[in-house]
Each structure stands twice: as C-alpha cells, then as structure tokens.
Design a protein around this motif. Structure first.
Motif, PDB file in Angstrom:
ATOM      1  N   ASN A  59      -7.234  -9.066  21.097  1.00 40.23           N
ATOM      2  CA  ASN A  59      -7.942  -8.187  22.306  1.00 40.23           C
ATOM      3  C   ASN A  59      -9.792  -8.248  22.075  1.00 40.23           C
ATOM      4  OD1 ASN A  59      -5.624  -8.417  23.959  1.00 40.23           O
ATOM      5  ND2 ASN A  59      -5.664  -6.069  23.405  1.00 40.23           N
ATOM      6  N   THR A  74     -12.445  -9.538  23.584  1.00 38.76           N
ATOM      7  CA  THR A  74     -12.225 -11.362  23.805  1.00 38.76           C
ATOM      8  C   THR A  74     -12.029 -11.249  24.796  1.00 38.76           C
ATOM      9  OG1 THR A  74     -10.077 -10.751  23.763  1.00 38.76           O
ATOM     10  CG2 THR A  74     -10.721 -11.649  21.124  1.00 38.76           C
ATOM     11  N   ASP A  75     -11.689 -11.966  25.829  1.00 33.65           N
ATOM     12  CA  ASP A  75     -11.652 -12.661  26.822  1.00 33.65           C
ATOM     13  C   ASP A  75     -10.222 -11.617  27.682  1.00 33.65           C
ATOM     14  OD1 ASP A  75     -13.795 -14.053  27.778  1.00 33.65           O
ATOM     15  OD2 ASP A  75     -12.861 -15.891  27.488  1.00 33.65           O
ATOM     16  N   ARG A  76      -9.142 -11.424  26.762  1.00 31.28           N
ATOM     17  CA  ARG A  76      -8.166 -11.233  26.831  1.00 31.28           C
ATOM     18  C   ARG A  76      -8.068  -9.596  27.162  1.00 31.28           C
ATOM     19  NH1 ARG A  76      -2.642 -11.375  23.483  1.00 31.28           N
ATOM     20  NH2 ARG A  76      -1.789  -9.443  24.169  1.00 31.28           N
ATOM     21  N   HIS A  79     -10.093  -8.469  30.496  1.00 32.46           N
ATOM     22  CA  HIS A  79      -9.520  -8.720  31.569  1.00 32.46           C
ATOM     23  C   HIS A  79      -8.394  -7.515  31.052  1.00 32.46           C
ATOM     24  CE1 HIS A  79      -6.174 -10.291  34.515  1.00 32.46           C
ATOM     25  NE2 HIS A  79      -5.663  -8.984  33.609  1.00 32.46           N
ATOM     26  N   ILE A  80      -7.960  -6.498  30.208  1.00 31.90           N
ATOM     27  CA  ILE A  80      -7.262  -6.165  29.736  1.00 31.90           C
ATOM     28  C   ILE A  80      -8.536  -4.515  30.875  1.00 31.90           C
ATOM     29  CG2 ILE A  80      -6.522  -3.475  28.915  1.00 31.90           C
ATOM     30  CD1 ILE A  80      -5.798  -5.548  27.230  1.00 31.90           C
TER      31      ILE A  80
END
Length: 183
Positions: A59, A74-76, A79-80
């Motif tokens: 993350n 990060t992109d992940r 998103h969270i």
C-alpha cells in the motif's frame, strides 16, 4: 478539544493512508512519522508496526533518490484511502490533515529556527525563541525559565519541534483550544 488516540490497527493504517493520499507527495520516514503522530492520534509503536505492514503488503512503496529514501502511497493504497474510513472521526481527519499540511509547508519554506538565552540577575534565564521565514520574523516568544533544567527542556522542545510550538501558540491565540483559557 483532545483527540482520542486510535487503537485499532486497521484504523491506524487507514489514517496513515488517508494522510499520504491527501498530501500526495513522496516523504521521508521521519516526516511521515512526525505528521502521523503530531496530533497524538497514533502512538509511536503503533505507527511503526502499521507503517511496516502497509509497506509489506504494497500500500506504500519505498524508493531512493539521491541517496535519500522516500515513501509514497501506491494505487492500491489510494483506493483504500478513498473508500474506507474505519472509525476515524471526521474532525480527526480534518485536524490531522491541516496539521500535516502546516508541517510540510513549514519544512518546505526552509524556516530558520533560533533560540538564545541570557542569565538574569535573579539567577533565572531569559529565553528567546524565533522562527524566521524568508528572512522575516514570523514568531518570537520570550519566556523566563526558573532554572537551567527548565531552560534546556524549553530550548530542546522548540529546536526539535518548532512547528508544534507554532501550531500550539496559533491554536491558543485563535481560540481553537480555548479550554486552556477557561477559569
């Protein structure tokens, strides 16, 4: 208003990601640590554990530039941060983001921090603490320290965390933490 510290690991992770997402810039570990912990929302050990876990699961990622290590969401992780709020109250997010932005601004301005003292005739100490931004005085505090231990503690605190002192003075003078002003 006192902020209750977050205790659940998932809430702490979401909080870290929320701040990194909204700051949207690579930061060194020390700066992330200071930003996350500055309002007392997260404890030091909890921060270190949760940050390491966020790094391990992807993350947050690490990279080096010019011999310095930086971290970025990060992109992940984005998103969270965008979709989960956990049990983090809105005022905690707002207040902490405001403090984080002030911390970053303070650091980027390259503020000059000065402390000086003189010994008084009565054995006490006159302490002067200054923050100078772009060759312009933005904060000056003059205090009397009763003894050398108090003087050293005040000097160390100001030198180590001038943005926290600045934020505290600003909060007091604007009435943000007026409970200290009540009789």
């Amino acid at each position: 208003m006192m902020i209750a510290p977050l205790k659940k690991k998932d809430d702490i992770k979401i909080f870290i990601l929320y701040l990194l997402h909204n700051l949207n810039k690579p930061l060194e570990f020390e700066d992330i640590n200071a930003i996350v912990m500055q309002d007392g929302v997260v404890g030091g050990i909890d921060f270190a554990e949760c940050f390491a876990e966020l790094l391990d699961i992807g993350n947050i990622k690490e990279y080096s530039d010019n011999g310095k290590v930086f971290y970025i969401i990060t992109d992940r992780g984005r998103h969270i941060a965008e979709n989960l709020q956990g049990e983090i109250l809105g005022y905690i997010r707002t207040r902490s983001l405001k403090s984080a932005l002030r911390f970053i601004s303070f650091k980027e301005r390259g503020s000059e921090i000065k402390t000086s003292f003189s010994i008084r005739a009565d054995g006490k100490y006159d302490l002067c603490c200054q923050i100078i931004d772009e060759r312009q005085l933005s904060l000056e505090i003059k205090l009397v320290a009763d003894n050398v231990n108090q003087l050293e503690l005040m000097m160390h605190t100001f030198d180590d965390r001038p943005e926290v002192v600045y934020r505290g003075v600003l909060a007091l003078l604007t009435g943000e933490i007026d409970y200290l002003l009540d009789d």
